[in-house]
Design an enzyme around this catalytic site. Structure first.
Site, mmCIF file in Angstrom:
data_model
loop_
_atom_site.group_PDB
_atom_site.id
_atom_site.type_symbol
_atom_site.label_atom_id
_atom_site.label_comp_id
_atom_site.label_asym_id
_atom_site.label_seq_id
_atom_site.Cartn_x
_atom_site.Cartn_y
_atom_site.Cartn_z
ATOM 1 C CE LYS A 43 -2.596 3.427 1.687
ATOM 2 N NZ LYS A 43 -2.033 4.787 1.774
ATOM 3 C CD GLU B 148 11.683 4.264 9.852
ATOM 4 O OE1 GLU B 148 11.561 5.248 10.618
ATOM 5 O OE2 GLU B 148 11.779 4.360 8.639
ATOM 6 C CB CYS C 68 12.378 9.003 9.204
ATOM 7 S SG CYS C 68 13.406 7.708 8.480
ATOM 8 C CD GLU D 289 9.329 12.720 11.736
ATOM 9 O OE1 GLU D 289 10.316 12.122 11.276
ATOM 10 O OE2 GLU D 289 8.235 12.181 11.934
#
Length: 498
Positions: free
Chosen positions: A191, A267, A302, A401
């Protein structure tokens, strides 16, 4: 590697057929409900394709196809050496179609074409090839037993794997999961992010051409709250692997618990500290690395080095070096081979980044450079990398973040304080330490609560080293032989001997 000119890329685009349908059981097909969503390029606002908007009905079809293919043994029961040959052919096809895949990647999510062609596509192919090469070299175990017993410990494919991947490195992150999942004999449903589905849809056909049987590799484009949720809740999905935000990662864990207790490997986010001590061996190299750590891929990484921790005694000397180094990272048209900073993925992400820049100012940090939207005349989504000085670890720009090119500079006075600041975060994905003192480097690396620690460099490692995080940066590991743990079950077989 010779990279085509911008004009050549534009010519290639004019002749490009962009597939937008789902890929289920070996063929492209429209979504069951027939709905689509528009794929628009952040590079210049052009409309690229109508993408199938899959939902739970499509998930049912894909899971059924994956289950049939797995239970039949058409892939799972092939000898590891045969799966290796097919996956190496798949990797070769990725490289043979590198220009097309790189162009799709850049048009779809805005990264510089030079990076897509020289980094993303080769890394994707390499990850498939590495897992393929490894699979017939991984041995099972014989337990130490009495003379009248035989204990075997074997690894078996777990079954149907649903992989939900992010938009920042669409194909590379997908292949980090496809490689070990397919090599170990599973059937997979991929996906892709609704923000960047094009390469995932395209490579499904390449996988079939390489010899991966129908039903073993399926692709469902669509939104997380529809088809992503359907896969996470499906009772016949055995493992869910995910790369993305911490918020979504937590929700997927809930879905797994509400359904069949499927294995969930996550993750998630990061707010990685890049620690520069006064005795760093090369401040110029450290400054260049600090600039790259926040500007590469538009900061949509990330492991971006978004917190730059600098020892106070060198801050006034070091910060100007970072500012100067960042001047080389200017936004430009993403199809220009000279561009190092491309477009943000969409206007939503642009608003997020600009919102954090305003928050940094409001919290009292000093904007040293950058931070403006640029190249608006292109109709693209471009922003200058920004540097904030005078940041404290309590500010939003230091704790949350951002997923954009916003660097927070924080000073410290001792190694103990640096480690304390670095670890004062809900995240624990990566960290870097710059020092000429080997003992300090070792002590710092051990003390940092992060899945990866780099010494006198930023973003080191290759396919041989595991990748993943501590704390709310997730669990499990991509890359290396440790990744195989996510896609296999351990079985103990105990035999009574006559």
């Amino acid at each position: 590697m010779t990279i085509p000119s911008r004009e050549q890329w534009e010519t290639l685009y004019q002749g490009l057929h962009i597939e937008g349908r789902a890929f289920i059981d070996g063929e492209y097909r429209d979504s069951v409900c027939g709905t689509t969503f528009d794929c628009t390029s952040p590079v210049d606002g052009r409309a690229l394709a109508a993408i199938a908007s899959c939902d739970s009905a499509d998930a049912e079809l894909a899971v059924a196809a994956a289950r049939r293919s797995f239970d039949s043994g058409v892939w799972a029961n092939q000898a590891p050496a045969q799966r290796k040959r097919v996956l190496i052919a798949f990797a070769d096809l990725l490289l043979a179609n590198a220009n097309e895949l790189a162009l799709l990647e850049t048009l779809d999510m805005g990264k510089p074409i030079a990076d897509a062609l020289s980094i993303d596509i080769p890394a994707a192919a390499n990850s498939i090839r590495w897992s393929a090469e490894a699979i017939d070299k991984v041995y099972d175990e014989v337990a130490p037993t009495p003379h009248d017993q035989l204990g075997l410990v074997t690894r078996e494919p777990i079954g149907v794997v649903a992989a939900i991947v992010p938009w920042n490195f669409p194909l590379m992150m997908a292949c980090w999961k496809l490689g070990p999942a397919l090599a170990t004999g599973n059937s997979v449903i991929l996906k892709p992010s609704e923000k960047s589905p094009l390469t995932a849809i395209r490579v499904a056909q390449l996988a079939l051409e390489a010899g991966i049987p129908a039903g073993v590799f399926n692709v469902l484009p669509g939104y997380g709250h529809t088809v992503g949720k359907a896969l996470a809740l499906h009772m016949d999905v055995d493992t869910l692997v995910f790369t993305g935000s911490t918020r979504i990662a937590k929700q997927l864990m809930v879905y797994a618990g509400e359904s069949n207790m499927k294995r969930v490997w996550l993750e998630a986010g990061g707010k990685s500290p890049n620690i520069v001590f006064a005795d760093a061996p090369d401040l110029h190299a450290a400054a260049e690395a600090a600039a790259a750590a926040i500007a590469f891929n538009q900061g949509e990484v990330c492991i971006a080095g978004s917190r730059l921790l600098v020892e106070r005694s060198i801050k006034d000397r070091f910060l100007p070096l970072v500012v100067e180094a960042l001047k080389a990272w200017k936004p430009g048209h993403a199809l220009d081979p000279e561009t190092r900073v491309g477009a943000l993925v969409d206007t939503t992400q642009l608003d997020t980044v600009l919102g954090y820049i305003e928050a940094g100012k409001a919290d009292g940090a000093a904007l040293v450079s950058g931070g403006r939207r640029v190249l608006e005349e292109t109709c693209g989504v471009y922003v200058e990398p920004a540097i904030f000085d005078g940041v404290t670890n309590a500010m939003r720009i230091a704790r949350e973040e951002i997923f954009g090119p916003v660097l927070s500079v924080i000073t410290f006075d001792s190694a103990e304080e640096a480690i304390a600041i670095a670890n004062d975060s809900p995240f624990g994905l990566a960290a870097a330490v710059w020092t000429a003192d080997l003992s300090k480097a070792h002590r710092s690396a051990r003390a940092l609560r992060a899945g990866s620690v780099w010494i006198n460099q930023y973003d080191g490692g290759d396919m041989t080293a595991p990748f993943g995080g501590f704390k709310q940066s997730g669990n499990g590991r991509d890359k290396s032989l440790h990744a195989f743990d996510k896609y296999t079950e351990l079985k103990a077989t105990w035999i009574k001997l006559n």
